[in-house]
Design a protein around this motif. Structure first.
Motif, short mmCIF file in Angstrom:
data_model
loop_
_atom_site.label_atom_id
_atom_site.label_comp_id
_atom_site.label_asym_id
_atom_site.label_seq_id
_atom_site.Cartn_x
_atom_site.Cartn_y
_atom_site.Cartn_z
N GLN A 1 49.51 54.77 55.83
CA GLN A 1 50.56 55.56 55.20
C GLN A 1 51.89 54.82 55.22
OE1 GLN A 1 50.79 59.60 56.65
NE2 GLN A 1 48.57 59.78 56.65
N TYR A 2 52.16 54.12 56.30
CA TYR A 2 53.41 53.37 56.40
C TYR A 2 53.47 52.24 55.38
CZ TYR A 2 57.09 50.45 58.36
OH TYR A 2 58.21 49.69 58.51
N GLU B 1 42.09 57.42 53.30
CA GLU B 1 42.52 57.63 54.69
C GLU B 1 41.31 57.96 55.57
OE1 GLU B 1 45.66 60.31 57.25
OE2 GLU B 1 44.86 61.11 55.39
N SER C 1 48.63 61.14 52.99
CA SER C 1 47.86 61.96 53.91
C SER C 1 46.85 62.82 53.16
CB SER C 1 48.79 62.84 54.73
OG SER C 1 48.05 63.64 55.62
N SER D 1 45.37 55.40 60.17
CA SER D 1 45.98 56.36 59.26
C SER D 1 47.49 56.17 59.19
CB SER D 1 45.66 57.78 59.70
OG SER D 1 46.35 58.70 58.88
N CYS D 2 48.12 56.03 60.34
CA CYS D 2 49.57 55.84 60.36
C CYS D 2 49.98 54.54 59.69
CB CYS D 2 50.08 55.88 61.80
SG CYS D 2 49.94 57.50 62.56
N LEU E 1 43.65 57.10 64.46
CA LEU E 1 45.04 57.51 64.32
C LEU E 1 45.93 56.35 63.87
CD1 LEU E 1 47.02 59.88 64.77
CD2 LEU E 1 47.35 59.01 67.08
#
Length: 84
Positions: free
Chosen positions: A52-53, A64, A59, A48-49, A45
């Motif tokens: 993307q940030y 990813e 997404s 992935s966050c 998690l």
């Protein structure tokens, strides 16, 4: 990618790292096995966050998935290396 995908990726990689990591152990206790799976989920998690940030991917892209798998495997291996 959804919550369930992170949960499955993290649980499988964390649990497999605990089971297949070489070292002396009295067997995978249920609490440590669940903790390894939970840490794998958190690592997937977080990767992935963070990806993307930082703008590395959006997404649902293949990068990813690969980042989530790599991060959860790495977290599972580090946890089992320190726990055993």
């Amino acid at each position: 990618m959804g919550f369930l995908a992170f949960l499955v990726i993290g649980a499988i990689s964390g649990a497999s790292a605990w089971i297949f990591y070489p070292g002396k152990s009295n067997g995978p206790g249920p609490i440590r096995l669940l903790l390894a799976a939970f840490l794998g989920f958190i690592a997937a998690l977080a990767s992935s966050c963070l990806g993307q940030y930082l703008g590395f991917f959006q997404s649902g892209q293949m990068l990813e998935w690969l980042g989530a798998i790599f991060a959860s495997c790495l977290a599972g291996c580090i946890f089992t290396a320190l726990a055993k």
